[in-house]
Design a protein around this motif. Structure first.
Motif, PDB file in Angstrom:
ATOM      1  N   ALA A  48      61.076  59.717  48.540  1.00  0.00           N
ATOM      2  CA  ALA A  48      59.643  59.679  48.205  1.00  0.00           C
ATOM      3  C   ALA A  48      59.463  59.729  46.682  1.00  0.00           C
ATOM      4  CB  ALA A  48      58.907  60.838  48.876  1.00  0.00           C
ATOM      5  N   ARG A  49      60.220  60.582  46.010  1.00  0.00           N
ATOM      6  CA  ARG A  49      60.130  60.663  44.546  1.00  0.00           C
ATOM      7  C   ARG A  49      60.551  59.343  43.898  1.00  0.00           C
ATOM      8  NH1 ARG A  49      62.579  65.571  45.575  1.00  0.00           N
ATOM      9  NH2 ARG A  49      61.163  67.314  45.423  1.00  0.00           N
ATOM     10  N   ALA A  50      61.657  58.803  44.361  1.00  0.00           N
ATOM     11  CA  ALA A  50      62.152  57.546  43.771  1.00  0.00           C
ATOM     12  C   ALA A  50      61.140  56.420  43.965  1.00  0.00           C
ATOM     13  CB  ALA A  50      63.494  57.170  44.397  1.00  0.00           C
ATOM     14  N   ALA A  51      60.535  56.357  45.139  1.00  0.00           N
ATOM     15  CA  ALA A  51      59.592  55.274  45.433  1.00  0.00           C
ATOM     16  C   ALA A  51      58.277  55.417  44.684  1.00  0.00           C
ATOM     17  CB  ALA A  51      59.324  55.210  46.935  1.00  0.00           C
ATOM     18  N   THR A  52      57.895  56.642  44.341  1.00  0.00           N
ATOM     19  CA  THR A  52      56.592  56.855  43.698  1.00  0.00           C
ATOM     20  C   THR A  52      56.684  57.127  42.205  1.00  0.00           C
ATOM     21  OG1 THR A  52      56.577  59.217  44.280  1.00  0.00           O
ATOM     22  CG2 THR A  52      55.531  57.690  45.844  1.00  0.00           C
ATOM     23  N   SER A  53      57.879  57.182  41.665  1.00  0.00           N
ATOM     24  CA  SER A  53      58.006  57.500  40.235  1.00  0.00           C
ATOM     25  C   SER A  53      57.260  56.493  39.356  1.00  0.00           C
ATOM     26  CB  SER A  53      59.475  57.598  39.825  1.00  0.00           C
ATOM     27  OG  SER A  53      60.115  56.346  39.961  1.00  0.00           O
ATOM     28  N   LYS A  54      57.170  55.261  39.791  1.00  0.00           N
ATOM     29  CA  LYS A  54      56.461  54.234  39.005  1.00  0.00           C
ATOM     30  C   LYS A  54      54.963  54.492  38.936  1.00  0.00           C
ATOM     31  CE  LYS A  54      56.413  51.204  43.037  1.00  0.00           C
ATOM     32  NZ  LYS A  54      56.955  49.959  43.590  1.00  0.00           N
ATOM     33  N   TYR A  55      54.444  55.334  39.839  1.00  0.00           N
ATOM     34  CA  TYR A  55      53.006  55.586  39.892  1.00  0.00           C
ATOM     35  C   TYR A  55      52.546  56.712  38.967  1.00  0.00           C
ATOM     36  CZ  TYR A  55      53.366  52.571  43.971  1.00  0.00           C
ATOM     37  OH  TYR A  55      53.627  51.524  44.815  1.00  0.00           O
ATOM     38  N   HIS A  56      53.439  57.181  38.106  1.00  0.00           N
ATOM     39  CA  HIS A  56      52.979  58.125  37.083  1.00  0.00           C
ATOM     40  C   HIS A  56      51.932  57.441  36.210  1.00  0.00           C
ATOM     41  CE1 HIS A  56      55.488  61.572  37.909  1.00  0.00           C
ATOM     42  NE2 HIS A  56      56.491  60.758  38.110  1.00  0.00           N
ATOM     43  N   ASP A  57      51.997  56.141  36.142  1.00  0.00           N
ATOM     44  CA  ASP A  57      51.005  55.332  35.441  1.00  0.00           C
ATOM     45  C   ASP A  57      49.973  54.866  36.474  1.00  0.00           C
ATOM     46  OD1 ASP A  57      49.532  53.531  33.959  1.00  0.00           O
ATOM     47  OD2 ASP A  57      51.200  52.158  33.586  1.00  0.00           O
ATOM     48  N   VAL A  58      48.748  55.382  36.373  1.00  0.00           N
ATOM     49  CA  VAL A  58      47.689  55.039  37.327  1.00  0.00           C
ATOM     50  C   VAL A  58      47.462  53.531  37.384  1.00  0.00           C
ATOM     51  CG1 VAL A  58      45.242  55.346  37.892  1.00  0.00           C
ATOM     52  CG2 VAL A  58      46.559  57.274  37.047  1.00  0.00           C
ATOM     53  N   ALA A  59      47.590  52.849  36.248  1.00  0.00           N
ATOM     54  CA  ALA A  59      47.378  51.397  36.221  1.00  0.00           C
ATOM     55  C   ALA A  59      48.377  50.680  37.132  1.00  0.00           C
ATOM     56  CB  ALA A  59      47.482  50.869  34.789  1.00  0.00           C
ATOM     57  N   THR A  60      49.601  51.168  37.192  1.00  0.00           N
ATOM     58  CA  THR A  60      50.603  50.572  38.082  1.00  0.00           C
ATOM     59  C   THR A  60      50.201  50.788  39.540  1.00  0.00           C
ATOM     60  OG1 THR A  60      52.347  50.908  36.451  1.00  0.00           O
ATOM     61  CG2 THR A  60      53.043  50.582  38.734  1.00  0.00           C
ATOM     62  N   ALA A  61      49.743  51.994  39.853  1.00  0.00           N
ATOM     63  CA  ALA A  61      49.294  52.280  41.220  1.00  0.00           C
ATOM     64  C   ALA A  61      48.144  51.343  41.600  1.00  0.00           C
ATOM     65  CB  ALA A  61      48.871  53.745  41.343  1.00  0.00           C
ATOM     66  N   GLU A  62      47.200  51.185  40.706  1.00  0.00           N
ATOM     67  CA  GLU A  62      46.052  50.317  40.987  1.00  0.00           C
ATOM     68  C   GLU A  62      46.485  48.856  41.126  1.00  0.00           C
ATOM     69  OE1 GLU A  62      43.422  51.462  37.789  1.00  0.00           O
ATOM     70  OE2 GLU A  62      42.471  52.994  39.060  1.00  0.00           O
ATOM     71  N   ALA A  63      47.426  48.426  40.320  1.00  0.00           N
ATOM     72  CA  ALA A  63      47.916  47.047  40.409  1.00  0.00           C
ATOM     73  C   ALA A  63      48.615  46.790  41.745  1.00  0.00           C
ATOM     74  CB  ALA A  63      48.870  46.755  39.253  1.00  0.00           C
ATOM     75  N   GLU A  64      49.123  47.852  42.366  1.00  0.00           N
ATOM     76  CA  GLU A  64      49.814  47.703  43.645  1.00  0.00           C
ATOM     77  C   GLU A  64      48.926  48.068  44.842  1.00  0.00           C
ATOM     78  OE1 GLU A  64      53.816  49.048  43.938  1.00  0.00           O
ATOM     79  OE2 GLU A  64      54.321  48.300  41.943  1.00  0.00           O
ATOM     80  N   GLY A  65      47.615  48.175  44.616  1.00  0.00           N
ATOM     81  CA  GLY A  65      46.690  48.328  45.739  1.00  0.00           C
ATOM     82  C   GLY A  65      46.102  49.697  45.976  1.00  0.00           C
ATOM     83  N   TYR A  66      46.473  50.691  45.177  1.00  0.00           N
ATOM     84  CA  TYR A  66      45.863  52.018  45.315  1.00  0.00           C
ATOM     85  C   TYR A  66      44.509  51.990  44.614  1.00  0.00           C
ATOM     86  CZ  TYR A  66      50.132  54.118  47.163  1.00  0.00           C
ATOM     87  OH  TYR A  66      51.211  54.438  47.959  1.00  0.00           O
ATOM     88  N   VAL A  67      43.493  52.553  45.234  1.00  0.00           N
ATOM     89  CA  VAL A  67      42.149  52.590  44.652  1.00  0.00           C
ATOM     90  C   VAL A  67      41.644  54.034  44.654  1.00  0.00           C
ATOM     91  CG1 VAL A  67      41.537  50.225  45.292  1.00  0.00           C
ATOM     92  CG2 VAL A  67      41.065  52.074  46.881  1.00  0.00           C
ATOM     93  N   SER A  68      40.920  54.372  43.617  1.00  0.00           N
ATOM     94  CA  SER A  68      40.307  55.697  43.567  1.00  0.00           C
ATOM     95  C   SER A  68      39.233  55.769  44.644  1.00  0.00           C
ATOM     96  CB  SER A  68      39.682  55.950  42.201  1.00  0.00           C
ATOM     97  OG  SER A  68      38.949  57.161  42.230  1.00  0.00           O
ATOM     98  N   ILE A  69      39.244  56.844  45.406  1.00  0.00           N
ATOM     99  CA  ILE A  69      38.183  57.019  46.406  1.00  0.00           C
ATOM    100  C   ILE A  69      37.129  58.004  45.888  1.00  0.00           C
ATOM    101  CG2 ILE A  69      39.585  56.333  48.381  1.00  0.00           C
ATOM    102  CD1 ILE A  69      39.939  59.318  49.060  1.00  0.00           C
ATOM    103  N   ASN A  70      37.189  58.263  44.574  1.00  0.00           N
ATOM    104  CA  ASN A  70      36.219  59.144  43.914  1.00  0.00           C
ATOM    105  C   ASN A  70      36.106  60.490  44.618  1.00  0.00           C
ATOM    106  OD1 ASN A  70      35.516  57.274  41.851  1.00  0.00           O
ATOM    107  ND2 ASN A  70      34.374  56.137  43.405  1.00  0.00           N
ATOM    108  N   PHE A  71      37.260  61.028  44.982  1.00  0.00           N
ATOM    109  CA  PHE A  71      37.300  62.337  45.622  1.00  0.00           C
ATOM    110  C   PHE A  71      38.329  63.187  44.899  1.00  0.00           C
ATOM    111  CE2 PHE A  71      39.108  65.245  48.872  1.00  0.00           C
ATOM    112  CZ  PHE A  71      37.972  65.990  49.120  1.00  0.00           C
TER     113      PHE A  71
END
Length: 171
Positions: A48-71
């Motif tokens: 899980a850590r290895a797969a999510t380490s790239k998401y320390h950068d929110v922009a990368t997470a958003e580019a891969e389909g993660y969206v803020s749900i404002n919560f």
């Protein structure tokens, strides 16, 4: 009488040794099971850590389909959801939600945890199978969204436990 006493002592010692061997074998089997479960969960958490380490950068997470749900919730963080992952499958490497908290001195957001969710309607009413062993704590949501939720604090230590929902260290 001299012959009887040594025979009795020998029989008693033999019984203790045989009984002790059975207890030792049982204990060794129990400990091997626990070691295997701990090894499994540690491997899954590392994945899980290895797969999510790239998401320390929110922009990368958003580019891969993660969206803020404002919560954002104190002790938990702000939630970024990847809708395409919401199903009945648990995959340690594909958390449905990423949790971010403000960095030191409000230096931006930092990834602190991941969250797995499964809709109640897809789970047949039972908590999903998650990480190896029984230490993960799936909970039925309290916000009324009809979900099973499992938080894993893989990027910020949680004194309450890695699978506790809230972390006193998280703003």
């Amino acid at each position: 009488m001299r012959i009887f006493r040594p025979t009795l002592i020998l029989a008693a010692v033999s019984a203790l040794l045989i009984g002790g061997a059975q207890r030792t074998a049982h204990t060794a089997g129990f400990l091997a099971g626990r070691t295997s479960a701990a090894s499994g969960i540690n491997s899954e958490l590392a994945r899980a850590r290895a797969a999510t380490s790239k998401y320390h950068d929110v922009a990368t997470a958003e580019a891969e389909g993660y969206v803020s749900i404002n919560f954002c919730e104190p002790g938990e963080g702000c939630h970024w959801l990847k809708p395409s992952l919401v199903d009945s499958n648990f995959d340690p490497e594909q958390p449905e939600i990423l949790l971010y908290a403000p960095g030191p001195g409000n230096s931006g957001l930092r990834l602190v945890a991941v969250e797995y969710i499964v809709p109640l309607t897809l789970s047949l009413g039972a908590p999903p199978e998650g990480f190896t062993g029984n230490s993960d704590l799936w909970r039925e949501d309290t916000e009324g969204a009809g979900l099973w939720e499992l938080t894993a604090w893989i990027w910020m230590s949680n004194p309450n436990g890695i699978f506790e929902q809230h972390n006193p260290k998280a703003p």
